[in-house]
Each structure stands twice: as structure tokens, then as C-alpha cells.
Design an enzyme around this catalytic site. Structure first.
Site, PDB file in Angstrom:
ATOM      1  CD  GLU A   1      -2.595  -1.731   0.345  1.00 20.63           C
ATOM      2  OE1 GLU A   1      -2.738  -0.990  -0.635  1.00 20.63           O
ATOM      3  OE2 GLU A   1      -3.170  -2.828   0.447  1.00 20.63           O
TER       4      GLU A   1
ATOM      5  CG  ASP B   1      -2.817  -1.871  -8.218  1.00 24.81           C
ATOM      6  OD1 ASP B   1      -1.808  -1.989  -7.492  1.00 24.81           O
ATOM      7  OD2 ASP B   1      -3.916  -1.478  -7.797  1.00 24.81           O
TER       8      ASP B   1
END
Length: 535
Positions: free
Chosen positions: A214, A353
Site C-alpha cells: 500500500e 497495479d
């Protein structure tokens, strides 16, 4: 975005190819992550998520990287692979399940080619559905061939080949992707060291850099990284106050933080104006209810599914070229402006991502392959994060504030009121696990100078790490399969408590049976060794 989708000021591909060399360097960073999904449901959340990502992202991206490698291109991408993903890409159960999924995809595509005028498609005429089915069947057959030939021994051999060839730089990370700032420091250190060891076992290469889960950071973590042999890690742009033109050593640790350039990254992935929302691209959310295929294009931001136009591959291909040229122009302008601002060649990092490319954005792998050719053709140097350190794209040391790449760029997604119960659960489970494992290891050590491996203690830590995965609070905070996320967190917490309770009460044989049973249910991270837990 309109069908034309291009500002008239964007340079043409021909103009970009004739551009003079651009100062500085560009780095593409991809973060590959899914939670452990095998054996934990199929649809709508579970293994289907893994197999869709595998088929639509990992397979075509691996094909693209191999194609670029065959062209002699090096240092193209910095690729983060979390241990929990590589474990699934190597797992025999997952490999079998993936092969079945691909075969089913081909069957569904074949069914689409037989659509008759009497069947309701919801939005597409039968002839359009049949044409779509033919292309989809070709794609499925190609994926099946790729998988059968190249993936039979898992994903690690394929990735290792790319690392050995210098095509990609590999980033590692801690086991099971915990939100590190909220984790007990002992378990945090253990998870990172085990994650790096897992990468070494799979790739014969220990990553020097990591994608911090994260992009989360708390002051002091850089010293933990240095002690584990980590030389660089990713943060989000706001952690560096938007000044991402150079990597920055953190305090006196010698560990460099690289920040994501939001101006460049958001050009691709922005809810309001990012490329995947272009009218020509395949619509992610619109399904054919008979076959489960996605035969529509975006058409328009507010167009309901039943009114979406059929997907047109040629129209999408043209949009890819437009967006390749646009992105190259954005990077060129950013490198020039940032180099002028800091008075030396700048470094621009775009980070995403991995699953964006293919899973969420069908055309993403093709766009990426073309971009990685177009950037150097336009005079832009492409390199990895390690290249950036080697070639001096590093500025003065900084003190980083706490941060993440989540909403608000703070920790609220993982520590906010809506997930307070999970924060409390994690703290309780970690405390229980560490106390129980400490006692077990102390007892083993008291019997002699050498303590044998304790698979009960191993399983307690394994279940604890699955409990504290950052995915569960994220899914709750974002209300994406929140019920599933809570179920998974409590399932692994229950396993931890059950095994630890039996061991703490002196029922070693029962604890062993429980540990063996839970390990058989998932069977990941077989090399995890509780004896390496910092004492």
C-alpha cells in the site's frame, strides 16, 4: 472522453520519433498483488478473481515482455511481485484450476459463435456476438497454448528468465502483504525477511528493492529495510510533497524512497479522464448473460449496459496508438519541465497495479508493449529503479512523514473507524501468536543447543500473516466484497487462536493435528520457519 480522445496539441508518432534526446530517465513500475484466493470461494469473489487476472493480465504481459526481450530490449520495467501472488502462480492446485478456466473460456467463446437471432443478447445483435465470439475464441486458444507450453512449471521460471536477461527489475515484499505501519515490529521484520527469502527461493535472486504494501510508511521503517538488505522502496508522490523528480535517501539509512509521479500516472489511470474510460475500449462491467463474455465497448460514460455498442477491435487498436503517442508526449514534457525546475536531469516514475493492464483495461497490455517501444524511439531513456540509483538520479536525504497511496494518502483505509474491529482483531491475534510461538521456541531451545523445526509454530505464524493481510480492511473500507473480507480475516484469526490455544494448554498432539489440517487447506509458504522470528 470522446471517440477521438486526443488533444490536438499532442505530437504525432512521426514527430516524436524525430525528437531530440530528452534529459533524464523514465521508469515504469508495476505492482502485482492479489490476496491468497485458492480454496476460498470461487464466484463472485475467490478463485475467479485470480484466474481472470491471470488470463487477462499475467499471461498477455508475460507474452509482451518476452517479445520485447527477444528484440534485445533491457531494463524495461520494474516489476513488483508479492510473495502471495507468486505462491499462487506456482501452486499445482492453482495451475490446474487455471488450465480448466482457460478451457472453459474457450468453450464460452465457442458458444458465442453459435448465437442465433432468437436469443436475447441484451444489447448486441446476433451477428455482432458471433463475430466477437470468433475473436474471443482465438484469444482463448492462444492463451491455452501459451499456458500449456510456458507455464506448466509455474510462473517463477518465466519471471526468473526475464530477470536473468535484464529485461525487468524485480521488486519483492513481505509475505501476505500486511499493512506494515500497524504491525508489531517483530512480525513486520519477520514478514519482510521471509518474503525476500521466498523470492530468492523462486528466482535465485533476492530483490534489492521492495514495493512496500500500500506504499505505506512510518518513520523508522527505513532502518528495518536497511537491516534486511533493502536498498530502495516505493512511496506515493504526496509523501515527497509532490517532488518526485529524484529518489531520496530516507534519513541516514542509505535506503532510497522513489515517489510515484501523479501527474504522469493519473494520465493513464484516473476515474475521470484516464485512458481505460475511452469510448472505444472494452467495457469491463458489461457482460453477456449467456456466455459471461464482455462483448461491449465503453461507448460513453453514462450509457447504460443495455445500450452499449458492440466492441470493435480496430477502433480500439486505433485508440491505443493515440494513447501511446499521448503518453510519450506527457512523459517527454514532464521530463523536460522537471529537469529545468531542478537544474539537472530528472527522473519520472509512473506506477500502477499490474492488474490494470488487461484485467481492468483490456487493451492495457498492448498499450504497454507499444509504449515501451515508443518511449526510446522518441529519445526518452527507459530504465529501472536500480538504474536510477546507479546513474545518480538521487537527491538529498529527507525525513518522510507517515503515508500510503490510499484515500487521503494517510492510513485511514486500514485504521479508520469502519475497520476498527479488524484493527483490534489483528492486534489480539498477533499478540496471541507471538506469545505462543515464543513459548514454544523457548521450550524447544531448553532441550539442547539445537531446536528442531516446529511446524505448529510455523502454522501459527502463517495463519497470523494471512489474518493481517492489508486486503481485508481495504475491501471493507472500499465496500468491495466487505463480507468476504471480514470472513477471511476471522477465518484465519480462528485458525491462529485454535492452534495456539491447543498448544498453550499442553495439547501438543492436538495442536499438531490442527496445524496439519489448516496447512493442508492452503499449503502456501512452505519454507516459512518460525525459528527465524526475531526474539
Amino acid at each position: 472522453m470522446s471517440d477521438t480522445g486526443r488533444d490536438s496539441s499532442v505530437s504525432s508518432p512521426e514527430a516524436l520519433r524525430s525528437s531530440p534526446p530528452v534529459p533524464g530517465m523514465f521508469t515504469m513500475v508495476l505492482h502485482t498483488h492479489l490476496p491468497w484466493l485458492a480454496h476460498h470461494g470461487r464466484w463472485p469473489v475467490g478463485e475467479e478473481w485470480l484466474y481472470q487476472s491471470w488470463a487477462t493480465s499475467y499471461l498477455p504481459l508475460m507474452r509482451a515482455f518476452n517479445t520485447l526481450a527477444a528484440e534485445g530490449r533491457e531494463n524495461l520495467v520494474t516489476l513488483g511481485m508479492t510473495p502471495v501472488v507468486t505462491a499462487q502462480l506456482d501452486d499445482p492446485y492453482c495451475l490446474t484450476g487455471m488450465h480448466h478456466w482457460l478451457a472453459n473460456w474457450e468453450l464460452r467463446a465457442r458458444e458465442a459463435t453459435t448465437r442465433t437471432s432468437g436469443e436475447d443478447t441484451g444489447f448486441a445483435a446476433p451477428e455482432a456476438m458471433r463475430a466477437f465470439g470468433i475473436r474471443e475464441r482465438e484469444d482463448a486458444a492462444r492463451a491455452l497454448d501459451d499456458f500449456a507450453v510456458g507455464w506448466r512449471h509455474g510462473g517463477s521460471p518465466l519471471l526468473r528468465r526475464l530477470v536473468d536477461a535484464g529485461t525487468i527489475e524485480l521488486l519483492g515484499g513481505p509475505l501476505a502483504h500486511p499493512f506494515q505501519p500497524l504491525l508489531n515490529p517483530r512480525l513486520r521484520e519477520f514478514a519482510l525477511r521471509e518474503g525476500l527469502a521466498d523470492a530468492n527461493a523462486r528466482f535465485a535472486h533476492t530483490p534489492g528493492g521492495i514495493w512496500a504494501p500500500e506504499c505505506a510508511y512510518a518513520p523508522g521503517m527505513e532502518h528495518d529495510y536497511a537491516a534486511a538488505g533493502v536498498t530502495h522502496f516505493m512511496v506515493d508522490g504526496p509523501s515527497l510533497h509532490g517532488d518526485t523528480a529524484l529518489g531520496r535517501p530516507v534519513t541516514d539509512s542509505g535506503v532510497t524512497a522513489f515517489g510515484r509521479d501523479l501527474q504522469v500516472s493519473y494520465r493513464v489511470w484516473s476515474p475521470k479522464s484516464g485512458y481505460p474510460g475511452h469510448a472505444a475500449y472494452r467495457d469491463f462491467h458489461t457482460y453477456d448473460h449467456v456466455t459471461g463474455l464482455k462483448p461491449a465497448r465503453v461507448t460513453g460514460r453514462n450509457v447504460p449496459s443495455q445500450e452499449k455498442a458492440p466492441y470493435d477491435a480496430e477502433r480500439a487498436d486505433h485508440a491505443v496508438d493515440v494513447h501511446v503517442a499521448d503518453f510519450v508526449d506527457v512523459v517527454r514534457r514532464r521530463l523536460i519541465s522537471e529537469s529545468e525546475r531542478i537544474g539537472r536531469p530528472a527522473h519520472v516514475v509512473a506506477a500502477f497495479d499490474t492488474e490494470l493492464f488487461g484485467h481492468w483495461w483490456h487493451e492495457g497490455p498492448l498499450w504497454l508493449e507499444r509504449v515501451l517501444r515508443a518511449l526510446p524511439a522518441a529519445g526518452i531513456r527507459v530504465g529501472t529503479l536500480t538504474d536510477a540509483i546507479t546513474d545518480g538520479f538521487v537527491g538529498d536525504a529527507v525525513d518522510l512523514p507517515p503515508g500510503s497511496w490510499g484515500s487521503g494518502k494517510d492510513w485511514q483505509v486500514w485504521s479508520g473507524e469502519q475497520v476498527a474491529d479488524l484493527v483490534a482483531l489483528n492486534a489480539e491475534v498477533v499478540d496471541t501468536a507471538l506469545a505462543t510461538v515464543d513459548k514454544a521456541l523457548d521450550q524447544a531451545a531448553s532441550t539442547g543447543s539445537w531446536a528442531p523445526r516446529d511446524t505448529v509454530a510455523d502454522q501459527i505464524l502463517r495463519e497470523t500473516l494471512l489474518t493481517v493481510s492489508s486486503d481485508w480492511p481495504f475491501m471493507v473500507s472500499k465496500d468491495t466484497a466487505a463480507e468476504y473480507a471480514r470472513y477471511r480475516a476471522h477465518l484465519h484469526a480462528h485458525a491462529t487462536r485454535e492452534i495456539a490455544g491447543a498448544l498453550a494448554s499442553g495439547r501438543r498432539e492436538h495442536a499438531q493435528r490442527l496445524a496439519d489440517g489448516w496447512n493442508h487447506a492452503d499449503g502456501l509458504f512452505g519454507a516459512l520457519d518460525a525459528r527465524r522470528l526475531p526474539r
